[in-house]
Design a protein around this motif. Structure first.
Motif, PDB file in Angstrom:
ATOM      1  N   ARG A1393       0.825  -1.212   0.000  1.00 22.20           N
ATOM      2  CA  ARG A1393       0.000   0.000   0.000  1.00 22.20           C
ATOM      3  C   ARG A1393       0.855   1.256   0.000  1.00 22.20           C
ATOM      4  O   ARG A1393       0.556   2.235  -0.684  1.00 22.20           O
ATOM      5  CB  ARG A1393      -0.915  -0.014   1.237  1.00 22.20           C
ATOM      6  CG  ARG A1393      -1.986   1.070   1.193  1.00 22.20           C
ATOM      7  CD  ARG A1393      -2.804   1.075   2.449  1.00 22.20           C
ATOM      8  NE  ARG A1393      -2.006   1.521   3.604  1.00 22.20           N
ATOM      9  CZ  ARG A1393      -2.504   1.684   4.832  1.00 22.20           C
ATOM     10  NH1 ARG A1393      -3.778   1.409   5.061  1.00 22.20           N
ATOM     11  NH2 ARG A1393      -1.727   2.083   5.817  1.00 22.20           N
ATOM     12  N   GLN A1438      -8.879  -2.343  -4.322  1.00 21.14           N
ATOM     13  CA  GLN A1438      -8.114  -1.118  -4.117  1.00 21.14           C
ATOM     14  C   GLN A1438      -6.819  -1.147  -4.926  1.00 21.14           C
ATOM     15  O   GLN A1438      -6.392  -0.123  -5.480  1.00 21.14           O
ATOM     16  CB  GLN A1438      -7.809  -0.947  -2.625  1.00 21.14           C
ATOM     17  CG  GLN A1438      -9.036  -0.854  -1.743  1.00 21.14           C
ATOM     18  CD  GLN A1438      -8.663  -0.711  -0.284  1.00 21.14           C
ATOM     19  OE1 GLN A1438      -7.689  -0.034   0.059  1.00 21.14           O
ATOM     20  NE2 GLN A1438      -9.422  -1.372   0.596  1.00 21.14           N
ATOM     21  N   SER A1441      -7.687  -0.438  -8.605  1.00 24.21           N
ATOM     22  CA  SER A1441      -7.998   0.981  -8.831  1.00 24.21           C
ATOM     23  C   SER A1441      -6.733   1.823  -8.834  1.00 24.21           C
ATOM     24  O   SER A1441      -6.571   2.729  -9.674  1.00 24.21           O
ATOM     25  CB  SER A1441      -8.960   1.466  -7.738  1.00 24.21           C
ATOM     26  OG  SER A1441     -10.165   0.727  -7.750  1.00 24.21           O
ATOM     27  N   HIS A1484     -14.600  -3.798 -11.421  1.00 21.75           N
ATOM     28  CA  HIS A1484     -13.135  -3.683 -11.301  1.00 21.75           C
ATOM     29  C   HIS A1484     -12.432  -4.238 -12.537  1.00 21.75           C
ATOM     30  O   HIS A1484     -11.364  -3.756 -12.913  1.00 21.75           O
ATOM     31  CB  HIS A1484     -12.679  -4.410 -10.044  1.00 21.75           C
ATOM     32  CG  HIS A1484     -13.289  -3.878  -8.779  1.00 21.75           C
ATOM     33  ND1 HIS A1484     -13.116  -2.585  -8.356  1.00 21.75           N
ATOM     34  CD2 HIS A1484     -14.102  -4.471  -7.872  1.00 21.75           C
ATOM     35  CE1 HIS A1484     -13.766  -2.393  -7.220  1.00 21.75           C
ATOM     36  NE2 HIS A1484     -14.388  -3.526  -6.895  1.00 21.75           N
TER      37      HIS A1484
END
Length: 1668
Positions: A1393, A1438, A1441, A1484
């Protein structure tokens, strides 16, 4: 101060101030900020221009230096940044209007006066450049159109003078090759290039400070600078003039000005720039600059001469009154009177260029004008379209006569002015003796260009021309064709291309002169130049294709046969069928109905029967009568005439026979589905052919008599006759050896017909039961004699000496008869049949012909008709090798050995001639041998395979015997004499074992001998060891092992030429690889009976160590040494695996080798080697270090082989474990000693850290494998014996792996060690031996993660390095997450992340983001615990994206495409593929499609394009394969991305004219086109998602296809792909496409749909019949 400087204006005007001071004051006033002059810039400009005007008007006087200073001052003002800044701010500054006239006068003086100042000329050009750089300043020219015309005319004249300067002393006309390039440029240049968008004026960077004129440049650089400035200014003037011309409201005025003042200089300048005829002083002209100037010239000419307003004027002049009645517009009276006549009169006028260039300029300009005319007026709407096309045609009829090619049928000379020009000698057509070849070349190139443009524009509508226009176009093109035949120029390629274009326009144009076409352009065309042959072949292929489509191929062949049978010309005819023509004829005959093919064959047979045999019989009778009646000189002349007639007739016979052979071999064979009428017609044709052959074969017997009569007549000639024949006698005697020309041709034709008859008859008989063979009376095989009678008869019919082609045909006939005997004889093994078959096989082999060496690389194109003395060996060798399964069983052992020897010798010659260029598509002896060696057929022939191995063995022994080896000669002789015997093998085994113990080489090889052995080894590696019998495998393996143990390099050579001694490592590596390959042979057990497995291991190891200790490898380069180490390790692993698999005394053999490796001698060698490496006084520490590395390689590879066999059986595990413990115990001290002695950094060994890390990794893996073996009495607290060593290694690697630039092999081995070490630590913790509570494992986990992340973000790692590291990182990551806890996995997700931070990408630090992207890609494919897997796929949306945003951001910078965008797309693809069933929200996945839309595909180099294309394609493939539910809603988005791929490959795979894409780039685009075809098939397979969009896909495809011309190989794959989509289209979809597409696109679709219906749809419907 302001008061002081304010008086400068008065001083400038004062007559008392000297001009030198005025010039200084003016310069000071311009640069000074304290000079207060109202409107200073305008005042100084006016003063300077007024002073210059006054001097040239003789109103003021000053020196030449002041004049040059004023010009330089004006130039500096015009280029000043200050002036341009003021103009941009809107300040009004202008020049006097008379300044334009002043500049024009100066340019005129420069053009006329020889003695001119270069400085003044360049300054004036610079003034023009500065003046035109600003619209405000250039208004002195642009406000008056005439001034711009004059300026452009003068600059064009100056440019022409500059380019023509080197041409004044010589008069070369343009070469044809250059004109071809020019013509192609005219054809292929896009229209958009000719009408460019408005281009901003070209400006130089303004200068703040005026430069002093004191700085002078040397003369030559100044001339180049002046010339370059001239063309830069010219481009600027062209741009400015084009803008002014477009603003003119009166097109008539523009036309008049351009034709009167510009057209001649513009076309001359364009021709000079296009032809590239520059002097060395002009080579500095940039190609882009020349191209830009040409584009501007084209735009000016097109817009001025062919505007839409002049259409009426052209109609009034060109169209006949009846065609133009009622169509004249109301403004017709105000138009031009005769624009075409005006333009052509200007082009044909003399004096505007050198006479040597006039015709080439005119011919090239005509093509250009017609191109512009078509672009301007060819397109109309509705009913006017046909009228516009007719207008273009009438313009064409006015252009062609300007070339002076005599369309009225009279022989007028092109370019009469060319007659005075000296031309190079060359062949000339009799009908065009007044025409120079250069002028004809230019004329035909122009005609070809005009006709090609007419064909491309489609101005010829055959139906409309016949119905409404009285065939005016047909008559004109017919006149052009008649001119081409009257003025035949068969030595010029453009002549053939003109005929090809006329044929494409309408076959009826050349139909009346079809016989002349076939005669002049095919049968009797004698020029054999390569370019001419290519053009002729293209024309002939087009002719065949045209008549095939018309279904009139029999009529074409009827005319062809009549031409062939005509009396021959003086020069010999060329070969009738080239390779390309034969291939096209085969293709055409496959598309021809069978009845027409049989009709063609019957016509050829009829011609042979009608014309040839009567002539030969008549000539034979004439020869007999002449022998009786003819005496003296008269009889001799009559004999010569008859010989010429015989030669002519025999050549026709041979041509017809070759034609019939190709036609029959190209027809579809009869089968049981053939209609009965076709079978009967074929039967009759074959019987007729049999009769023709029976009529021709008796001539072969009469030829022998003719030879004897000719020889006797020469000997009996009276002296009077002999005097005239003295020069002929040598020819007669040489001809008597192989027969005269007509005898040889007749013999070849008869045998070719016979062979064709036998082959086709057999083929028909095999495939069609309704067909009766022509020799059915003999084919029943009632007895062996009847079945075998043809063989001896045929062999006895062979003349004592015949031509090469006849020999080959006789061998082919013998081969066919062998097949017939084998098919028809009940028992071919019976003595009578066997003897005959053996005799036939020996005749085909012809051992005597192998006495000629096969090493000479002769070339053969594969055509029987082209076999001659230069290609016979290749054809004969091809015949033998392609029929080995048939003839080898009937050859003796000596014959088979001779074939094997020939094979090996030809392969050796191929090894030495690797760099020789070969014609494409041609066969050579070595190429055939290489294909045979690699074919699976060879292993099916045991006798042949054994003979090849024996030949290789004898060749190796021969090389060893030639070496100075007195002690080994007896061994080799004994082994050679008793080859494949136990005694001979035992002898060489004893020598091998003795040599390995003593360590002394007994055979000293030279460099040449080593190279020969290397070539033999290369041949041996292509042989499958499973095909060797026990004796051959034993002999060759022991011989190679003998070479390894008992050979060395000559010592004097190693000292004299040490670089060559480095080849030893390469040779030994190849030798070890060959031995490893032989170890896998299924009969290797026979070798183990002669020498034990342990001895095989120990012998190789001891020999290599001995060589290393004695410095044999001291000069070895690092890559070669690495290769040798890998070969040694592979051999050890293969040998150990062999011993274990064969269960060949496993404990005994392996224990022998372990004892050797762990002996005290080896330990002392390690210590000595390490100490020698660190002692500076040692003579050769490098050799000792290499020995230690070699010993470590032996130990590590042995450990790996043992550990890989653990777990198969408990008893074996115990045995192997004991040996592993002994070996690893020896490895540990060896590694520690090396590390302590710091030999890693020694220059003698560049293996360094990577090798040591690999050895330690092997130690660790072996210990882990030993622990996995079950043992009852083993204590629970057993630990790794070298754990401290492993921990130290781990700490060192974590510290150094990412600290600085490291070698790639070290990084890979370090990552592998970390994987093994983490697994070991986790295993120890699981066993409960480490009581740390998991803290040590968590700490190690985190440190490894951080280290890998730092490594992937290292600045010194390139994109290729990262790709190379990915497998090792993947393996490490799999071990980390395989049994990771939730806490550990959360740390990894947190690292990801933080890495997916778009701010890092914006800041230019893309590598930080790339590391996270790579970890995501690798992590998605890892096997995770259930809790970790759930966490990952919850986090996946996530991640997707974020990566979508990263792709869109990075796509804006093309430089990031390969290093970042492509890896990110691949990472998304991996997530999509592994997320099948786990990514629940289809949104997605649709996001990924949106990101793919932004990936750049344009303006990429081929390697980058390939990577990008592959990444996008794989993403689409993953979506369509793994997420079919998304396709229901996202099909349009999917197709948009896929269409980007299709459009990009069409752009990259288009034909590029003179820029050819070859080699690796060609493969890139071809591979991408295959992927497109594959994706089309996947789309068609998911028809439920794309059925409604199939018509849309086809429309997109044909729209893109209409824009480009694809390369054939790429078009093939794209077409096959779109066929799958057409399969989805319904009938209403096809109708919709035909109605909705635009005109040009509709034509492309019609052609595509026609080919789909003809080829693909018919095949698919045939397959559907057999589909359930």
């Amino acid at each position: 101060m302001a008061a002081i400087y304010s008086g400068i204006h008065l001083k400038l005007k004062s007559p008392q101030t000297p001009w030198e001071d005025k010039l200084k004051l003016a310069r000071f006033a311009w640069i000074s900020t304290q000079c207060l002059l109202p409107n200073k810039e305008q005042v100084l400009l006016d003063w300077c221009t007024h002073a210059l005007t006054g001097w040239y008007n003789q109103k003021v006087e000053f020196s030449q230096n002041v004049l040059e200073g004023l010009w330089c001052y004006l130039d500096d003002l015009l280029h000043s940044r200050k002036l341009h800044t003021l103009l941009k701010q809107g300040k009004t500054i202008s020049l006097r209007l008379n300044m334009a006239q002043l500049l024009l006068e100066r340019l005129q003086e420069w053009a006329c006066v020889d003695s001119k100042s270069p400085l003044c000329a360049s300054t004036i050009l610079s003034v023009c450049q500065g003046l035109l750089s600003s619209p405000a300043l250039s208004s002195v020219f642009t406000t008056k159109y005439e001034l711009m015309v004059s300026l452009l005319a003068k600059l064009c004249s100056l440019a022409c003078q500059e380019l023509q300067q080197p041409l004044l002393t010589s008069s070369p006309l343009m070469a044809e090759s250059e004109d071809e390039v020019i013509t192609e440029c005219l054809k292929t240049q896009p229209i958009s290039d000719l009408v460019p968008s408005q281009v901003e004026p070209v400006t130089e960077s303004p200068r703040d400070q005026p430069e002093l004129d004191a700085d002078k440049l040397p003369s030559k650089p100044k001339e180049n600078l002046q010339s370059a400035t001239l063309f830069d200014v010219l481009l600027q003037v062209l741009t400015c003039y084009l803008s002014v011309q477009r603003q003119q409201a009166n097109p008539n005025r523009v036309f008049t000005m351009v034709t009167n003042q510009l057209i001649q200089t513009l076309v001359l300048l364009r021709h000079l720039l296009t032809s590239g005829e520059f002097a060395p002083s002009h080579t500095h002209l940039r190609l882009q600059l020349c191209r830009d100037i040409r584009i501007k010239i084209d735009s000016i000419v097109q817009l001025a001469l062919f505007p839409s307003e002049h259409l009426t004027s052209y109609k009034e002049e060109l169209l006949p009154s009846k065609e133009d009645s009622g169509k004249r517009g109301p403004g017709g009276a105000k138009g031009l009177l005769k624009p075409v006549s005006t333009i052509l009169s200007k082009l044909s006028a003399q004096g505007y260029c050198e006479p040597a260039l006039h015709y080439s300029v005119k011919s090239n300009t005509l093509s250009l004008l017609f191109k512009f005319f078509l672009e301007s007026y060819a397109k109309g709407r509705g009913e006017s379209e046909e009228a516009h096309r007719m207008l273009c045609f009438y313009f064409l009829t006015r252009l062609v006569p300007i070339l002076d090619i005599g369309l009225d049928g009279q022989s007028s000379s092109p370019a009469k002015a060319d007659q005075s020009v000296s031309v190079s000698p060359g062949p000339k057509s009799p009908s065009a003796s007044l025409c120079s070849p250069e002028s004809w070349s230019l004329a035909l190139l122009a005609v070809e260009s005009l006709l090609s443009q007419a064909l491309s524009a489609g101005i010829y509508n055959v139906a409309a021309d016949r119905i409404r226009h009285g065939e005016v176009q047909l008559n004109f093109y017919g006149a052009v064709g008649q001119m081409l035949f009257n003025q035949a120029q068969s030595s010029i390629p453009a002549w053939y291309r003109c005929l090809k274009v006329l044929l494409s326009l309408n076959h009826l144009i050349l139909e009346p002169d079809l016989d002349e076409l076939l005669s002049s352009a095919w049968v009797n065309s004698g020029c054999m130049e390569a370019r001419v042959q290519r053009a002729r072949q293209a024309m002939v292929c087009s002719l065949l294709q045209t008549y095939t489509k018309l279904r009139q191929l029999p009529r074409l062949f009827s005319e062809l046969l009549s031409v062939i049978c005509q009396p021959a010309l003086d020069h010999p005819r060329p070969p009738l069928l080239s390779d390309g023509t034969s291939a096209m004829l085969r293709t055409c005959l496959l598309d021809t109905p069978p009845s027409q093919g049989l009709e063609i064959c019957s016509s050829v047979l009829e011609s042979i029967r009608r014309y040839i045999p009567p002539e030969l019989a008549k000539e034979e009778r004439g020869a007999e009568k002449m022998e009786i009646d003819g005496r003296g000189e008269k009889g001799t002349n009559k004999e010569l005439n008859i010989d010429q007639e015989r030669d002519d007739a025999s050549l026709k016979l041979f041509s017809l026979s070759q034609l019939l052979h190709v036609v029959l071999f190209s027809l579809k064979t009869l089968d049981n589905a053939s209609p009965l009428p076709i079978v009967r017609k074929s039967q009759g044709m074959m019987e007729e052919m049999q009769q023709v052959v029976e009529e021709l074969l008796p001539l072969l017997s009469t030829e022998k008599k003719a030879v004897k009569r000719n020889t006797s007549s020469v000997q009996k000639t009276p002296r009077k006759g002999k005097k005239n024949l003295d020069q002929k006698e040598p020819e007669k005697l040489s001809e008597s050896k192989t027969g005269t020309l007509w005898e040889r041709n007749t013999e070849e034709a008869a045998l070719l017909l016979k062979y064709t008859l036998v082959e086709v008859d057999t083929l028909f008989h095999i495939h069609c039961t309704k067909y009766t063979p022509i020799d059915s009376a003999r084919s029943g095989a009632q007895s062996e004699a009847e079945g075998c009678a043809p063989v001896p008869t045929l062999l006895e019919s062979l003349p004592p000496s015949c031509s090469p082609m006849s020999c080959l045909l006789l061998k082919l006939l013998t081969l066919q008869l062998m097949k017939k005997v084998l098919l028809d004889t009940p028992l071919p093994s019976e003595p009578g049949a066997a003897v005959l078959l053996s005799k036939a096989a020996q005749f085909i082999l012809a051992k005597s012909e192998f006495e000629v060496s096969l090493e000479g690389e002769q070339v053969w194109d594969g055509q029987i008709g082209s076999v001659n003395a230069d290609s016979y060996l290749v054809a004969h060798w091809y015949l033998i090798t392609s029929n080995l399964p048939l003839i080898v069983p009937y050859l003796s052992k000596d014959d088979v050995g001779q074939v094997a020897d020939a094979l090996v010798s030809s392969l050796l010659s191929r090894q030495t001639d690797k760099g020789t260029d070969r014609p494409p598509g041609c066969l050579t002896v070595s190429a055939i041998s290489s294909q045979l060696l690699q074919s699976p057929v060879l292993i099916e022939l045991p006798s042949m395979f054994s003979a090849i191995v024996h030949s290789l063995t004898q060749s190796i022994i021969g090389v060893l015997k030639d070496a100075p080896a007195p002690t080994v000669c007896s061994t080799l002789l004994k082994f050679q004499e008793k080859a494949n015997s136990s005694e001979g093998n035992k002898t060489i085994v004893e020598d091998i074992l003795a040599s390995s113990k003593t360590g002394e080489g007994v055979v000293s090889l030279t460099h040449a001998q080593s190279q020969t052995l290397a070539s033999l080894l290369q041949i041996l590696t292509h042989l499958n060891p499973d095909g060797m019998n026990s004796e051959d495998l034993s002999s060759v393996f022991l011989l190679l092992l003998f070479i390894l143990t008992s050979t060395t390099r000559q010592s004097e050579q190693m000292t004299v030429n040490p670089p060559e001694s480095g080849d030893d490592a390469v040779f030994l590596a190849n030798l070890l690889r060959t031995l490893s390959c032989l170890l896998e042979g299924r009969n290797f057990q026979s070798v183990l009976k002669l020498i034990h497995g342990g001895a095989l291991l120990q012998t190789v190891a001891s020999s290599l160590l001995w060589h290393s200790n004695n410095g044999r490898f001291r000069a070895t380069r690092n890559p070669d040494w690495l290769d040798l180490i890998k070969a040694v390790q592979a051999y050890i692993k293969c040998s150990v695996q062999l011993i274990i698999t064969r269960k060949s005394s496993v404990r005994l053999n392996l224990d022998q080798f372990v004892s050797y490796l762990t002996s005290k001698e080896m330990a002392s060698r390690q210590i000595l080697g390490c100490s020698a490496a660190v002692m500076s006084g040692k003579a050769d520490p490098g050799a000792s270090v290499l020995s230690v590395h070699l010993l470590l390689a032996l130990l590590s590879s042995f450990c790996q082989a043992l550990s890989s066999n653990l777990g198969k059986s408990e008893q074996m595990d115990q045995t192997l474990k004991q040996m592993l413990m002994r070996t690893t115990a020896s490895l540990g001290p060896a590694v520690e000693s090396i590390m302590n002695s710091q030999t890693i950094s020694q220059p003698g060994s560049t293996l360094g850290q990577a090798f040591v890390v690999e050895v330690v990794t092997v130690m660790l893996q072996c210990e882990l494998s030993s622990l996995s073996v079950k043992e009852e009495n083993r204590p629970k607290d057993t630990k790794l014996s070298q754990m401290s060593l492993y921990q130290g290694f781990c700490q060192q690697i974590l510290k150094e792996i990412s600290s600085a630039h490291r070698p790639m092999d070290f990084l890979v081995s370090s990552l592998q060690f970390l994987s093994a070490f983490y697994k070991a630590v986790r295993t120890m913790e699981e066993r409960g031996e480490e009581k740390t509570g998991g803290r040590e494992l968590d700490e190690l986990y985190m440190r490894i993660l951080q280290t890998v992340h730092r490594l992937l973000t290292a600045s010194w790692l390139s994109s290729n390095d990262v790709c190379e590291l990915e497998p090792a990182v993947d393996e490490l990551l799999r071990h980390l997450v395989e049994k990771s806890t939730t806490g550990q996995f959360n740390l990894l997700l947190l690292l990801i992340r933080e890495g997916l931070d778009t701010g890092q990408l914006r800041a230019g630090n893309y590598k930080e983001v790339l590391a996270a992207v790579i970890i995501i890609k690798l992590l998605s494919g890892c096997q995770l615990p259930q809790s970790c897997s759930k966490a990952l796929w919850l986090f996946a949306p996530q991640i997707i994206s974020a990566m979508v945003f990263l792709v869109r951001s990075s796509s804006q910078d093309v430089s990031l495409t390969l290093p970042f965008t492509v890896p990110t797309v691949m990472s998304m693809t991996s997530l999509v593929r592994h997320g099948e069933g786990l990514i629940t929200n289809p949104h997605h996945v649709i996001l990924v499609l949106g990101a793919l839309q932004s990936v750049p595909l344009e303006h990429l180099t081929p390697p980058v394009y390939q990577s990008t294309f592959l990444a996008v394609h794989e993403a689409l493939f993953a979506i369509i394969q793994c997420h079919p539910q998304v396709m229901l809603n996202a099909a349009p988005s999917f197709l948009n991305v896929f269409h980007r791929l299709v459009a990009s490959i069409m752009q990259e795979g288009r034909q590029r004219g003179d820029v050819s894409v070859t080699g690796a780039d060609n493969d890139v685009y071809l591979q991408c086109s295959r992927l497109i075809e594959r994706m089309y098939s996947h789309i068609a397979a998911t028809a439920e998602s794309f059925t409604a969009l199939s018509a849309f896909m086809v429309a997109q495809y044909v729209t893109e296809l209409q824009k480009v011309t694809l390369r054939p190989d790429i078009k093939l794959h794209l077409t096959e792909g779109i066929y799958r989509i057409l399969d989805l289209c319904m009938e209403q979809d096809t109708k919709f496409l035909m109605a909705g597409l635009q005109m040009g696109v509709r034509e492309v679709f019609n052609e595509l749909y026609g080919s789909y219906t003809h080829y693909h749809k018919a095949q698919r419907q045939g397959e559907d019949k057999y589909t359930v």
